[in-house]
Structures are given as C-alpha cells and as structure tokens.
Write a protein that holds these residues in place. Structure first.
Motif: not given
Length: 456
Positions: A316, A350-351, A354-355, A358, A363, A365-367, A369-370
């Motif tokens: 990330s 949002g990221g 979602l972490s 979500g 995970i 993907v979410w991290t 995005l973060l």
C-alpha cells in the motif's frame, strides 16, 4: 581551482532564490513572482520549501570540496529521509506482540501512536530558529543523534517499571527529531542541488515513503527470526546510527555566520485561502498517520497473519509512492485543482473504510486503493503550498503553518482511532470516522483547489 569554481557556482545558484537576489539575465527577479495568473507551474520540484528563506544574510550551501563530496552529501540527505517514517510503521507491525508481552494498557497504545505525530507539529516551528543559531547541517546532525537515541531507548525494560517509560520517552524523542528533519531537509536539498531539483526532490520524497514501507515490511520478519519484539524495534536504530556517522564529518566542519530573521511575505494566518489549504492538510494528515499507526493492527484483527499484514501495508505504501510521484505533475497541469483534490480525498477515505468493512478476499484491492489515494492526497496537499502562493517567503510561511497546525491537529486521527477501538472493541467505528474525514477532506480540498493566491 575547479573545486572552488564549483562551490562558487552552487552558492550563486542557491543565492538566486534568496531575498533580494536576481538571476543573471532575469530582470523580474524571483521566478515565483512571475508565473502567469491562473496558470500553475509544472515544476513540481518547487514543493521543496526552504525554511531558512527569511535569514539575512542568506544561508550558504553546504561546503563540500569536490563533486564527489556533493554526491556524498546528496546520499546522506536521501539516507536521512530513509529514516523518517520507520518509527511509525515498525511499532504498528508488532503492536499485538508489544501489548501482550509488555502488558500495555489501552491508553498507552493510544498515546504511543499519537504523541510522535503531535510532536511533528510542536517542534516544526523550532527548526528555523535552531538553524539560524547553529546552522541547518548541525541541527540535522543533532536531530539524527536524538532519533538514534530514541530508537535505542524504545525497547528498554526498566527494573520495576517495565517497558512503558522507555517506550514513551523514546517515541517522544523520535517525534521531536523527525519534526526538525521534516522542516530542514527540503531546504537543504533545494539549496545544495539547484540544477538537480527534479532528481533530488524525487529521491528525497521517495526515500520518506520507502522508510514507511520498510518499517511495515521488515519489522515482523525480524521479530519472527529473533522471537523478540524488542529486537525488531532495536533493528531500526542501526540505519539511523549509520547515517549519523556518515553525516557527522560534513556537518561539523560547516561554518555558520551570525544570521537574523527578516519579515517578508503576507501574513498567512489572516488568509482564508491559507486556512483552507491548512485544514486540507490537517484532514489528510489524520488519515495518513492513521494508516502508519493502525492499518497493520486492523488487518491482523481481521485475521491476517503478521507477516502478510506487513507485506500488505508495504505494498500500500509503495502505491503511495506512485501517487506522490504523478499527482503533483497532474495537479499542476490544470487551471485549478478542485477535481483532483476531491477525487483523491474520496479515494483515501473510501479505501480506508473498505479496508475495515470490505470483503477480506479483496483486501489487496482495498489497501491498494487506499495507498494510491493517500499518496496522491499527501502530494497534492503539499503542492498547494506553491500553487497558492506567489513568492518563496509566503510559501515558507504557509509551509510552517501547515506543518505546525497540520501535524498538530492531524494527530487527532490516530488518537480517535485508538479511543474508538478501546471504547467499542473493534475498528468499525474508525471506518465510519474515515468516511466522514474523507468527505470533509474533499470539501476543503475543493475550496483549497480554486485558482486563487494567498494575499490576492
């Protein structure tokens, strides 16, 4: 003769950006004052703000005797940057082990994750004052000595008192030292490498991001290999000590004439634009340092093992590097930055949510995005320093305001996450918190991104 000529040329180039100086053949003087109204500069290396710009006489470049010495100096500055975030991410990587073995109460965990960020704001205003008195190089040397001592002190167990006193004192020392480095390093890079700002600015900012990634990715493996969380924390004193030794001969031989401060630039504290930019900085700092402090514990509470959690956080942060590399150049291409500020703020909030909420299968993907959002958000917030000011003096004052207020209030993010977790027993409330913080960052980012300058 060649060495003298090189040092003289570097001094002239550095002086060109100081008060009252004009580059040869440029009757307009300070290039920052001549940018076309309504158009942002594309030179993102301008985000390197000189904290000593108000000094009279102007601070001279660091004295080196040859081109090899200049390369050595550049390597030292980059290596200093490589030590400025490990204190945050290394503690988070083994937080469950520290809590279990040291018996830390909940309030202590909250304090240990909050204090270093708070001190970034508390000590930031002292950096120019100390540099004026002792010289920026020697202040940086002292800061690295304090950082090394703090990293060595953190894991100590005091007889009858346990680990907590040393953890608190060592962490506080690290926060104070990093604050001084945060303020003074960009000015040294800008002053000593006027013809390599793009390269050195990129190396310096990448090193800072890399330090957080290294702390997140390597601390748990060191713990797994040694079986001791104390060894995992002590490990990070080694690179700090190496840089201290490398930088020592450069710093001690610098001559520092008597300087005084001169007042120049508009009063940023009375500017609505400055406050909009600063609040934008506060909100991004709330999320940024919460990532360093709490993302690994969040993942581990969701069932991710320590080694994998460290890799996820490292990945990330690597994406943060990509965001910080491309976002400023993209922001500078537009007449205003309302759209990009809004988008990256919402990506970050949002990221983060979602972490926490979500599906765990996604995970990465979410991290990711973060990380991409957070790196871009931090970079564009800092880019606002140059895009909303007309001259170097105002930029330096805005930078001081943003670091003092931004980090001081930004530390409330890590504080609130810790308190919410302690009060509710989960990170769910923190997920809601960062949806709100991300939305607020989008609002103030939109306002800060309008095509206006501080002082009209």
């Amino acid at each position: 003769m060649g060495r003298v000529t090189e040092a003289t040329n570097r001094a002239k180039n550095a002086a060109a950006s100081k008060p009252g100086s004009k580059p040869a053949g440029d009757p307009a003087g300070d290039p920052a004052k001549t940018k076309a109204p309504g158009r942002a500069r594309s030179d993102t290396s301008g985000t390197l703000v000189d904290a000593e710009i108000d000094e009279l006489p102007a601070a001279e470049p660091t004295r080196v005797s040859s081109r090899r010495g200049l390369v050595y100096l550049g390597a030292c500055l980059v290596l200093i940057g490589l030590n400025l975030r490990t204190v945050f991410s290394s503690f988070a990587a083994v937080l469950p082990e520290i809590r279990s073995d040291a018996g830390l109460p909940g309030w202590a965990v909250v304090v240990l994750t909050t204090v270093p960020v708070t001190l970034l704001g508390v000590f930031a205003p002292l950096a120019p004052v100390l540099a004026r008195r002792f010289g920026a190089e020697r202040v940086l040397l002292g800061a690295m000595a304090v950082l090394t001592a703090g990293l060595l002190l953190r894991p100590f167990e005091l007889p009858g008192a346990g680990h907590l006193p040393a953890l608190l004192a060592g962490t506080a020392a690290c926060g104070a030292a990093i604050a001084l480095c945060n303020v003074l390093l960009p000015g040294l890079v800008k002053r000593d490498f006027p013809h390599r700002l793009g390269l050195m600015g990129g190396l310096y900012t990448t090193a800072i991001c890399a330090s957080a990634a290294l702390g997140a990715g390597f601390t748990y493996p060191v713990f797994a290999a040694s079986g001791e969380w104390t060894a995992a924390l002590w490990f990070w004193a080694l690179p700090a000590a190496v840089v201290l030794v490398l930088f020592l001969p450069l710093a001690v031989r610098q001559r520092h004439p008597r300087h005084q401060a001169v007042a120049d630039g508009v009063n940023v504290w009375r500017s609505a634009v400055a406050w909009q930019v600063t609040i934008f900085m506060v909100l991004q700092a709330m999320m940024s340092f919460s990532v360093f402090a709490w993302l690994a514990p969040i993942l581990r509470e969701r069932g991710v093992d320590g080694g994998t959690a460290g890799l996820i956080v490292s990945a990330s942060i690597v994406l943060q590097m990509l965001g910080s590399l491309f976002a400023p150049a993209l922001a500078a291409r537009f007449r205003d930055q309302r759209a990009i500020n809004t988008v990256v703020a919402l990506m970050t909030g949002g990221g983060f949510a979602l972490s926490i909420f979500g599906p765990l299968d996604f995970i990465w993907v979410w991290t990711g995005l973060l990380g991409l959002g957070q790196g871009s958000l931090t970079a564009v917030a800092l880019t606002m320093i140059m895009l909303r000011t007309r001259d170097g003096h105002t930029a330096a004052h805005l930078s001081g305001m943003m670091q003092g207020v931004g980090y001081g209030l930004g530390s409330t993010g890590t504080l609130m996450v810790g308190q919410l977790h302690q009060g509710t027993g989960s990170f769910a409330a923190a997920g809601v918190l960062f949806l709100v913080v991300g939305a607020l960052a989008a609002v103030f980012g939109y306002r800060a991104g309008r095509d206006r300058y501080i002082g009209g």
